[in-house]
Design a protein around this motif. Structure first.
Motif, mmCIF file in Angstrom:
data_model
loop_
_atom_site.group_PDB
_atom_site.id
_atom_site.type_symbol
_atom_site.label_atom_id
_atom_site.label_comp_id
_atom_site.label_asym_id
_atom_site.label_seq_id
_atom_site.Cartn_x
_atom_site.Cartn_y
_atom_site.Cartn_z
ATOM 1 N N THR A 238 2.842 2.304 -1.009
ATOM 2 C CA THR A 238 3.075 0.870 -1.164
ATOM 3 C C THR A 238 3.856 0.595 -2.436
ATOM 4 O OG1 THR A 238 1.002 0.424 -0.015
ATOM 5 C CG2 THR A 238 1.958 -1.386 -1.269
ATOM 6 N N VAL A 239 3.511 1.274 -3.521
ATOM 7 C CA VAL A 239 4.227 1.108 -4.781
ATOM 8 C C VAL A 239 5.673 1.555 -4.629
ATOM 9 C CG1 VAL A 239 4.367 1.878 -7.173
ATOM 10 C CG2 VAL A 239 2.162 1.245 -6.191
ATOM 11 N N ASN B 194 -4.188 -4.571 -1.250
ATOM 12 C CA ASN B 194 -2.812 -4.352 -0.820
ATOM 13 C C ASN B 194 -1.821 -5.318 -1.443
ATOM 14 O OD1 ASN B 194 -3.700 -2.246 0.901
ATOM 15 N ND2 ASN B 194 -4.243 -3.759 2.439
ATOM 16 N N VAL C 229 0.713 -5.634 -4.670
ATOM 17 C CA VAL C 229 1.371 -4.826 -5.699
ATOM 18 C C VAL C 229 2.291 -5.723 -6.510
ATOM 19 C CG1 VAL C 229 2.980 -2.914 -6.144
ATOM 20 C CG2 VAL C 229 1.292 -2.726 -4.307
ATOM 21 N N THR D 259 -1.373 -2.211 -8.861
ATOM 22 C CA THR D 259 -1.952 -2.478 -7.551
ATOM 23 C C THR D 259 -3.256 -3.244 -7.718
ATOM 24 O OG1 THR D 259 -0.974 -0.472 -6.636
ATOM 25 C CG2 THR D 259 -2.800 -1.436 -5.414
ATOM 26 N N SER E 117 -6.632 -4.401 -6.172
ATOM 27 C CA SER E 117 -7.526 -4.015 -5.087
ATOM 28 C C SER E 117 -8.452 -5.151 -4.678
ATOM 29 C CB SER E 117 -8.332 -2.771 -5.459
ATOM 30 O OG SER E 117 -9.095 -3.027 -6.612
#
Length: 116
Positions: A25-26, A68, A70, A99, A101
């Motif tokens: 994702t990053v 999800n 970021v 990120t 959470s």
């Protein structure tokens, strides 16, 4: 103020976060956030971008939350501060991502400081 926000985001119950520079994702966020922006991604989709250095907070009308989520700081020598709904803040160093959470963000401020 440079702002592009889209869509509503659900609210998480607790503000918890961690840095995770190695996730897919990053990487996706870094690939689609150009210098000199600080971008917000939810589930890999860009939901906001900021580029102006400000002395005050820029409010996040959609109040994005994890998981999800970021935040990608592509700036080379400016830090980005994010503000949580609890009032606490987190600093993101230049050319780093963060990120989320859990928890809800309410604001962002880009500072000309090179270090947190």
């Amino acid at each position: 103020m440079s702002l592009a926000m889209a869509g509503g985001v659900s609210v998480a119950a607790q503000a918890t976060a961690h840095a995770s520079p190695g996730t897919a994702t990053v990487k996706a966020a870094a690939d689609s956030c150009a210098y000199p922006y600080v971008c917000l991604f939810k589930n890999g989709v860009k939901i906001g971008q900021f580029k102006d250095v400000t002395s005050t907070w820029q409010n996040l009308p959609s109040r994005p939350s994890g998981p999800n989520l970021v935040i990608q700081n592509t700036r080379r020598d400016d830090v980005a501060h994010i503000r949580w709904s609890t009032g606490t803040t987190t600093c993101i160093a230049p050319q780093r991502s963060f990120t989320v959470s859990g928890g809800t963000l309410t604001g962002i401020r880009i500072s000309s400081s090179a270090t947190c």
